[in-house]
Design a protein around this motif. Structure first.
Motif, short mmCIF file in Angstrom:
data_model
loop_
_atom_site.label_atom_id
_atom_site.label_comp_id
_atom_site.label_asym_id
_atom_site.label_seq_id
_atom_site.Cartn_x
_atom_site.Cartn_y
_atom_site.Cartn_z
N GLN A 204 0.85 -1.22 -0.16
CA GLN A 204 0.01 0.01 -0.04
C GLN A 204 0.89 1.22 -0.06
O GLN A 204 0.57 2.30 -0.63
CB GLN A 204 -1.00 -0.12 1.14
CG GLN A 204 -1.96 1.14 1.17
CD GLN A 204 -2.89 1.05 0.27
OE1 GLN A 204 -3.43 0.05 -0.23
NE2 GLN A 204 -3.48 2.21 -0.24
N ARG A 205 2.00 1.26 0.85
CA ARG A 205 2.84 2.42 0.85
C ARG A 205 3.59 2.70 -0.49
O ARG A 205 3.61 3.82 -1.12
CB ARG A 205 4.12 1.97 1.92
CG ARG A 205 4.95 3.42 2.07
CD ARG A 205 6.09 2.70 3.01
NE ARG A 205 6.80 1.57 2.55
CZ ARG A 205 8.08 1.56 1.56
NH1 ARG A 205 8.09 2.79 1.14
NH2 ARG A 205 8.39 0.55 1.23
N ILE A 206 4.02 1.56 -1.35
CA ILE A 206 4.50 1.57 -2.47
C ILE A 206 3.37 2.06 -3.57
O ILE A 206 3.98 3.12 -4.34
CB ILE A 206 5.05 0.27 -3.03
CG1 ILE A 206 6.34 -0.16 -2.03
CG2 ILE A 206 5.50 0.20 -4.37
CD1 ILE A 206 6.82 -1.64 -2.38
N TYR A 207 2.19 1.57 -3.54
CA TYR A 207 1.42 2.17 -4.41
C TYR A 207 1.15 3.72 -4.37
O TYR A 207 1.13 4.34 -5.28
CB TYR A 207 -0.03 1.52 -4.09
CG TYR A 207 -1.17 2.03 -4.69
CD1 TYR A 207 -1.58 2.29 -5.74
CD2 TYR A 207 -2.22 2.64 -3.38
CE1 TYR A 207 -2.79 3.00 -6.23
CE2 TYR A 207 -3.32 3.41 -3.74
CZ TYR A 207 -3.48 3.71 -5.09
OH TYR A 207 -4.73 4.43 -5.65
N GLU A 208 1.03 4.02 -2.84
CA GLU A 208 0.69 5.67 -2.83
C GLU A 208 1.99 6.48 -3.18
O GLU A 208 1.74 7.62 -3.64
CB GLU A 208 0.47 5.78 -1.15
CG GLU A 208 -0.75 5.11 -0.73
CD GLU A 208 -0.80 5.14 0.74
OE1 GLU A 208 -0.03 5.52 1.59
OE2 GLU A 208 -2.01 4.76 1.27
N LYS A 209 3.20 5.98 -3.23
CA LYS A 209 4.21 6.90 -3.50
C LYS A 209 4.33 6.82 -5.21
O LYS A 209 4.47 7.75 -6.02
CB LYS A 209 5.61 6.27 -3.34
CG LYS A 209 6.61 6.99 -3.60
CD LYS A 209 7.86 6.69 -2.78
CE LYS A 209 9.27 7.62 -3.17
NZ LYS A 209 10.45 7.50 -2.40
N CYS A 210 3.84 5.65 -5.78
CA CYS A 210 3.87 5.54 -7.22
C CYS A 210 2.98 6.58 -7.82
O CYS A 210 3.19 7.19 -9.02
CB CYS A 210 3.30 4.04 -7.67
SG CYS A 210 4.77 2.85 -7.40
N VAL A 211 1.74 6.76 -7.28
CA VAL A 211 0.56 7.68 -7.61
C VAL A 211 0.48 8.99 -7.32
O VAL A 211 -0.62 9.81 -7.42
CB VAL A 211 -0.89 6.76 -7.47
CG1 VAL A 211 -0.68 5.54 -8.31
CG2 VAL A 211 -0.94 6.73 -6.04
N ARG A 212 1.77 9.32 -6.69
CA ARG A 212 1.55 11.05 -6.56
C ARG A 212 1.45 11.92 -7.50
O ARG A 212 2.08 11.49 -8.75
CB ARG A 212 2.97 11.27 -5.49
CG ARG A 212 2.90 10.80 -4.11
CD ARG A 212 4.26 10.97 -3.44
NE ARG A 212 4.22 10.31 -2.06
CZ ARG A 212 5.32 10.10 -1.40
NH1 ARG A 212 6.31 10.54 -1.72
NH2 ARG A 212 5.00 9.61 -0.02
N GLU A 213 0.90 12.92 -7.52
CA GLU A 213 0.53 13.87 -8.52
C GLU A 213 1.81 14.41 -9.26
O GLU A 213 1.91 14.63 -10.22
CB GLU A 213 -0.61 14.82 -8.24
CG GLU A 213 -0.86 15.52 -9.33
CD GLU A 213 -2.15 16.50 -9.02
OE1 GLU A 213 -2.61 17.42 -9.99
OE2 GLU A 213 -3.08 16.28 -7.92
N ASN A 214 2.69 14.88 -8.26
CA ASN A 214 3.86 15.42 -8.67
C ASN A 214 4.71 14.37 -8.89
O ASN A 214 5.28 13.43 -8.34
CB ASN A 214 4.49 16.14 -7.45
CG ASN A 214 5.49 17.07 -7.77
OD1 ASN A 214 6.33 16.89 -8.92
ND2 ASN A 214 6.25 17.95 -7.05
N PRO A 215 5.32 14.45 -10.56
CA PRO A 215 6.21 13.21 -10.83
C PRO A 215 7.40 13.06 -9.87
O PRO A 215 7.98 12.14 -9.73
CB PRO A 215 6.30 13.70 -12.28
CG PRO A 215 5.43 14.42 -12.54
CD PRO A 215 4.89 15.20 -11.44
N ALA A 216 7.96 14.14 -9.48
CA ALA A 216 9.37 14.39 -8.68
C ALA A 216 9.12 13.50 -7.43
O ALA A 216 10.17 13.24 -6.80
CB ALA A 216 9.64 15.76 -8.68
#
Length: 431
Positions: A204-216
Motif C-alpha cells: 500500500q505504501r509503494i502504491y501511494e508513492k507511485c501515484v503521487r500527482e507530482n512526478p518528482a
C-alpha cells in the motif's frame, strides 16, 4: 472477415476488438498453423499515424514478455500489423475471476511488470498505457501487449495517449516521462490490492508513492521501484510453525576456494528442510558456474536440454539467478530460498550478507589458509565472527586463520541429495 484469407496466408478466426481506429482479429497462419494477432488500422481514422507507430516501436524490441512483429501489410484502406499471440488472459479478466489476489501474487506480478517497463526505458521507450487490459497473465508469467500509446523518450508528440484512471496527470497535458509509467504501474498495483487486507501495508505504501500527482515525488526510476517491491517481499514475516524449528528464510552458501563443493552443501540444506516439512524450497545458483545444470545432466542425461528451473524431490532448482530472480521466487511463496554463490564475488557480498543464515565452506589445509584470510578482505571481521558459520570439509579447525560465529565439520556425506543422520545432527545444532 471470418471467411477471409488475408494476404493469402492469414485465416481470420474471430474479432477480438473493434475501436475508433480499427479492429483486432485472432488469425491463423495457413501453412504454420500458428495463431497470430492482426491489427487493422484504418487510414481514414483520426490519429492513424500515431497508432501506426506501434509497429515501428515493436520492431526495435526483443523481449519474451513483449509480442514480436511478424509482418506489416497494407492495402488501399488500412495498415495491418501481424503480431505474436501471447496467449493467456488479461489481468482485467483474471481479477474479475479471482476477486482477491494473495499478497505473494501481487508482488510477483508487480515485479515482473517493472522488469518489462525497465527494459523499455533502457531502450528509450515510454509505454504510457499501463492498465489491466494490456497485461496478459500466462500462469506465473506476465506479458505486455498493445503498444499503440508507446513513444520514444526523445519524441514530443502533440498527442500522448493514455487511459483515464491509469494515465499520469502530466499525460493529459501532452507531456510524458519515465515517471508516467511508474504512475501506471502504481495504478495497476492499486487495482490488484483491491480492498486491502492483512500483510499489505508495504505494498500500500509503494502504491501511494507511485501515484503521487507530482512526478518528482514518485520513485526516481522503475529500477528503484522494483527494488522496493523485492524488499517488501523479503520483509514479509514468515509464519511460525507450531512444531519444530521455523523455516529459515534465506540461506547463503559460498565456497572459500575452487572445488569447495558449495553446491553439495546447498543440496544437503535443501534436503534437510524438505524433510522438516517447512514449506516450499528453492535453490538458486548465483555463481554463474552452472552447478545445478550439471546436477540435472548427471541425473537425466547430457543429451537433454536443461530447463531454467526443475523440480527434484519436491525442491525447485534454479540454474541461473540474480536479485530479480530471488524476488520472483520469494513472491511465488517459497519459504526457504538457498542461494549458491560459489566463490564470493564483490558483486554478491551485499546479497550474501542479507541472508538470514550464512555458510562458508572449504578445507583447512596449509595451502588453503590464504583463501580463508582473503575472506576478511571482503567481509568485516565483526560480521564473520558473529554472523557466519564455517563448514570444514577437511583439515583441522584449529588451523583456521580467522574466527567464525560457529564452526562445524562436514567430512562425511552419505548422499548429496539426502540429509543423512550425521548431517541432520549437524544442522539441528545450527538451526
Amino acid at each position: 472477415m471470418e471467411e477471409e484469407l488475408l494476404f493469402g496466408k492469414y485465416r481470420v478466426l474471430k474479432l477480438l476488438a473493434n475501436g475508433s481506429g480499427g479492429e483486432v482479429f485472432l488469425a491463423e497462419h495457413k501453412i504454420l498453423g500458428e495463431q497470430r494477432i492482426v491489427k487493422r488500422l484504418l487510414k481514414n481514422r483520426p490519429f492513424y499515424e500515431e497508432r501506426r507507430r506501434e509497429a515501428r516501436t515493436l520492431q526495435l524490441l526483443h523481449h519474451a514478455a513483449i509480442p514480436r512483429i511478424y509482418d506489416i501489410e497494407e492495402d488501399e484502406t488500412a495498415c495491418y500489423i501481424i503480431e505474436e499471440d501471447m496467449g493467456g488472459e488479461t489481468l482485467f479478466d483474471f481479477l474479475f475471476r479471482q476477486k482477491c489476489l494473495p499478497t505473494s501474487f501481487i508482488s510477483h506480478y508487480s515485479i515482473q511488470l517493472c522488469e518489462i517497463i525497465e527494459y523499455l526505458h533502457r531502450n528509450g521507450i515510454l509505454y504510457l498505457d499501463v492498465k489491466p487490459e494490456n497485461i496478459m497473465i500466462r500462469g506465473d508469467l506476465l506479458a505486455l501487449v498493445d503498444f499503440g500509446g508507446a513513444i520514444r523518450k526523445t519524441d514530443y508528440p502533440e498527442v500522448v495517449f493514455g487511459t483515464q484512471g491509469y494515465a499520469a496527470p502530466e499525460q493529459y497535458k501532452g507531456r510524458a516521462e519515465e515517471s508516467s509509467d511508474i504512475y501506471g504501474i502504481g495504478r495497476v498495483i492499486g487495482v490488484m490490492l483491491g480492498a486491502g487486507g492483512k500483510g499489505r501495508k508495504e505494498l500500500q505504501r509503494i502504491y501511494e508513492k507511485c501515484v503521487r500527482e507530482n512526478p518528482a515525488k514518485r520513485y526516481p526510476s522503475v529500477s528503484v521501484l522494483k527494488e522496493e517491491l523485492q524488499k517488501a517481499v523479503r520483509n514479509v514475516p514468515k509464519r511460525r510453525h507450531r512444531e519444530g524449528a521455523k523455516a529459515p528464510g534465506y540461506i547463503g552458501v559460498i565456497g572459500v576456494h575452487e572445488g569447495a563443493e558449495s553446491g553439495v552443501l546447498c543440496t544437503l540444506l535443501a534436503a534437510y528442510w524438505k524433510d522438516k516439512g517447512k514449506g516450499r524450497i528453492a535453490c538458486i545458483d548465483m555463481s554463474g558456474r552452472h552447478i545445478f545444470e550439471r546436477l540435472y545432466e548427471s541425473l537425466f542425461g547430457e543429451n537433454k536440454t536443461v530447463p531454467e528451473c526443475f523440480l527434484l524431490q519436491k525442491i525447485c532448482y534454479v540454474t541461473e539467478g540474480n536479485s530479480s530472480v530471488i524476488g520472483t521466487y520469494a513472491a511465488m511463496g517459497y519459504t526457504t530460498i538457498i542461494l549458491h554463490f560459489g566463490m564470493l564475488a564483490e558483486t554478491h557480498v551485499s546479497e550474501f550478507l542479507r541472508c538470514n543464515n550464512r555458510f562458508v565452506l572449504g578445507a583447512v589445509y596449509p595451502w588453503r589458509l590464504q583463501d580463508w584470510k582473503a575472506l576478511s578482505r571482503q567481509i568485516s571481521d565483526r560480521r564473520i565472527q558473529h554472523e557466519i558459520t564455517a563448514v570444514l570439509t577437511g583439515g583441522e579447525k584449529e588451523m583456521l586463520p580467522i574466527r567464525f560465529g560457529k564452526v562445524i565439520e562436514l567430512s562425511f556425506v552419505e548422499d548429496v541429495l539426502l540429509s543423512g543422520k550425521k548431517t541432520e545432527k549437524l544442522f539441528r545444532t545450527i538451526f
